[in-house]
Motif scaffolding. Structure first.
Motif, PDB file in Angstrom:
ATOM      1  N   THR A  99      -5.255  -5.553   6.799  1.00  0.00           N
ATOM      2  CA  THR A  99      -4.353  -4.801   6.241  1.00  0.00           C
ATOM      3  C   THR A  99      -4.003  -5.090   8.321  1.00  0.00           C
ATOM      4  O   THR A  99      -2.416  -5.098   8.006  1.00  0.00           O
ATOM      5  CB  THR A  99      -4.384  -3.352   6.494  1.00  0.00           C
ATOM      6  N   GLN A 103      -0.707  -6.713   7.967  1.00  0.00           N
ATOM      7  CA  GLN A 103       1.109  -6.504   9.925  1.00  0.00           C
ATOM      8  C   GLN A 103       1.192  -7.353  10.469  1.00  0.00           C
ATOM      9  O   GLN A 103       2.959  -7.761  10.958  1.00  0.00           O
ATOM     10  CB  GLN A 103       0.100  -4.890   9.951  1.00  0.00           C
ATOM     11  N   LEU A 199      -5.722  -3.051   1.131  1.00  0.00           N
ATOM     12  CA  LEU A 199      -4.170  -3.538   1.766  1.00  0.00           C
ATOM     13  C   LEU A 199      -2.880  -2.526   1.906  1.00  0.00           C
ATOM     14  O   LEU A 199      -2.734  -2.062   1.257  1.00  0.00           O
ATOM     15  CB  LEU A 199      -3.525  -4.871   1.164  1.00  0.00           C
ATOM     16  N   HIS A 200      -2.281  -1.789   3.427  1.00  0.00           N
ATOM     17  CA  HIS A 200      -1.230  -1.604   3.287  1.00  0.00           C
ATOM     18  C   HIS A 200      -0.903  -1.450   4.442  1.00  0.00           C
ATOM     19  O   HIS A 200      -1.063  -1.385   5.562  1.00  0.00           O
ATOM     20  CB  HIS A 200      -1.706   0.655   3.397  1.00  0.00           C
ATOM     21  N   LEU A 201       0.839  -1.671   4.536  1.00  0.00           N
ATOM     22  CA  LEU A 201       1.533  -2.268   5.426  1.00  0.00           C
ATOM     23  C   LEU A 201       1.713  -1.290   6.819  1.00  0.00           C
ATOM     24  O   LEU A 201       1.654  -1.755   7.580  1.00  0.00           O
ATOM     25  CB  LEU A 201       2.946  -2.942   4.944  1.00  0.00           C
ATOM     26  N   PHE A 235       5.408  -7.042   1.172  1.00  0.00           N
ATOM     27  CA  PHE A 235       5.265  -5.154   0.660  1.00  0.00           C
ATOM     28  C   PHE A 235       5.102  -5.820  -1.184  1.00  0.00           C
ATOM     29  O   PHE A 235       4.410  -5.552  -1.641  1.00  0.00           O
ATOM     30  CB  PHE A 235       6.678  -4.507   0.127  1.00  0.00           C
ATOM     31  N   GLN A 238       1.439  -6.089  -1.427  1.00  0.00           N
ATOM     32  CA  GLN A 238       0.969  -4.662  -1.100  1.00  0.00           C
ATOM     33  C   GLN A 238       0.841  -3.775  -2.719  1.00  0.00           C
ATOM     34  O   GLN A 238       0.154  -3.396  -3.168  1.00  0.00           O
ATOM     35  CB  GLN A 238       1.882  -3.696  -0.438  1.00  0.00           C
ATOM     36  N   ALA A 241      -2.221  -5.307  -4.812  1.00  0.00           N
ATOM     37  CA  ALA A 241      -2.766  -4.232  -3.725  1.00  0.00           C
ATOM     38  C   ALA A 241      -2.847  -3.443  -5.190  1.00  0.00           C
ATOM     39  O   ALA A 241      -3.748  -2.883  -5.032  1.00  0.00           O
ATOM     40  CB  ALA A 241      -3.655  -4.302  -2.692  1.00  0.00           C
ATOM     41  N   GLY A 282       5.062  -1.797  -3.880  1.00  0.00           N
ATOM     42  CA  GLY A 282       4.206  -2.017  -2.677  1.00  0.00           C
ATOM     43  C   GLY A 282       5.097  -1.083  -1.916  1.00  0.00           C
ATOM     44  O   GLY A 282       4.402   0.028  -0.697  1.00  0.00           O
ATOM     45  N   ASN A 286       3.420   2.294  -0.382  1.00  0.00           N
ATOM     46  CA  ASN A 286       3.486   2.415   1.618  1.00  0.00           C
ATOM     47  C   ASN A 286       3.349   4.174   1.741  1.00  0.00           C
ATOM     48  O   ASN A 286       3.213   4.755   2.449  1.00  0.00           O
ATOM     49  CB  ASN A 286       4.674   1.569   1.974  1.00  0.00           C
TER      50      ASN A 286
END
Length: 298
Positions: A99, A103, A199-201, A235, A238, A241, A282, A286
């Motif tokens: 992650t 980013q 995975l996370h922005l 995104f 994401q 993910a 995504g 988020n």
């Protein structure tokens, strides 16, 4: 693939040769940067940087022998992508966080876009002239008087070309990061799937995307659409993910991924529609977490 990764990373000559030669291949050039990521994970950033410098020297010689007028551009692109890949791979290896590296890749791509736009001045004129030159060269190469792109196409593409190019760079960086990290996890026996599914922005990039989206809709800032394209690329991963998280959580049947990727082969309408859907998934995840207990997923 683990055997191939182990074979490549074992000797510097193999790594340098692979980094150099694969970079010259169309469509799969990101595999070159993936080897850089693998070398960083296994050998460390210092050894990976030495590999990059040797590969850069070899690439320069090959480009000069081949001739052409874009040697400087190719060398610069290789230097930026390889060195950035070393930095992203270091973040994954040092902090154990895919992650964090994602980013960084997204923010660096946005920063690069803003610097580029500030440097060229008027991106509309720059890209319109460049597209016209490309169309003329294509027409001459094809030996026909038909212009492959109309004036209307130039006017539509020029305002967002900077975002398209920055998104392409981000896509190459992310694909290289994912592939190289997957190889490295295979050698270390760790779980790449767990890293990717988590995975996370984050809220900072999410806030940037919200502001850029509002500005683009209201027409407040011309660059907003370009920034939104880059953030949307992040995104989309994401969103992927999230899909893979649910596939593991609900134990979907083997081969389910065919239904996910098949629309990408059907044409531009289906391809764009699925990408937009992934971006939406995504972005929603988020803020509202479509993956309950995401951090604990293995």
């Amino acid at each position: 693939m683990a055997k191939f990764a182990a074979w490549v990373v074992a000797r510097r000559l193999r790594r340098v040769s692979c980094i150099t030669l694969v970079f010259l291949l169309p469509l799969v050039g990101f595999v070159s940067a993936a080897v850089v990521v693998l070398a960083t994970n296994v050998k460390g950033p210092r050894e990976a940087l030495i590999d990059c410098l040797l590969a850069l020297a070899a690439l320069s010689v090959l480009m000069l022998l081949a001739g052409g007028g874009i040697v400087t551009l190719e060398i610069t692109a290789a230097l930026v992508i390889w060195c950035t890949s070393v930095g992203l791979a270091f973040l994954v290896g040092h902090y154990g966080s895919l992650t964090l590296a994602m980013q960084a890749a997204v923010l660096l791509s946005v920063l690069g876009l803003l610097v580029f736009v500030g440097w060229i001045g008027d991106p509309m004129i720059f890209w319109r002239d460049l597209l016209e030159l490309f169309a003329e060269l294509s027409r001459q190469a094809a030996g026909t008087a038909i212009n492959p792109l109309s004036r209307e196409s130039f006017e539509q593409l020029a305002p967002i070309m900077a975002g398209i190019m920055a998104s392409a760079v981000l896509l190459a960086l992310v694909l290289a990061l994912l592939l190289g990290t997957w190889w490295g996890c295979g050698l270390r026996g760790s779980s790449f799937a767990a890293m990717f599914r988590n995975l996370h922005l984050g809220y900072v990039i999410g806030t940037f995307a919200t502001i850029a989206g509002i500005a683009a809709i209201l027409g407040l800032q011309p660059i907003a659409e370009n920034v939104l394209l880059v953030l949307g690329t992040g995104f989309a991963f994401q969103g992927l993910a999230v899909i893979y998280w649910w596939s593991g959580s609900k134990q979907w049947p083997k081969g389910w991924w065919v239904a996910l990727y098949f629309p990408l082969l059907l044409g531009p309408v289906a391809r764009i529609s699925e990408i937009v859907l992934l971006v939406a998934v995504g972005f929603i995840d988020n803020w509202y977490r479509l993956r309950p207990g995401r951090e604990d997923m293995v």
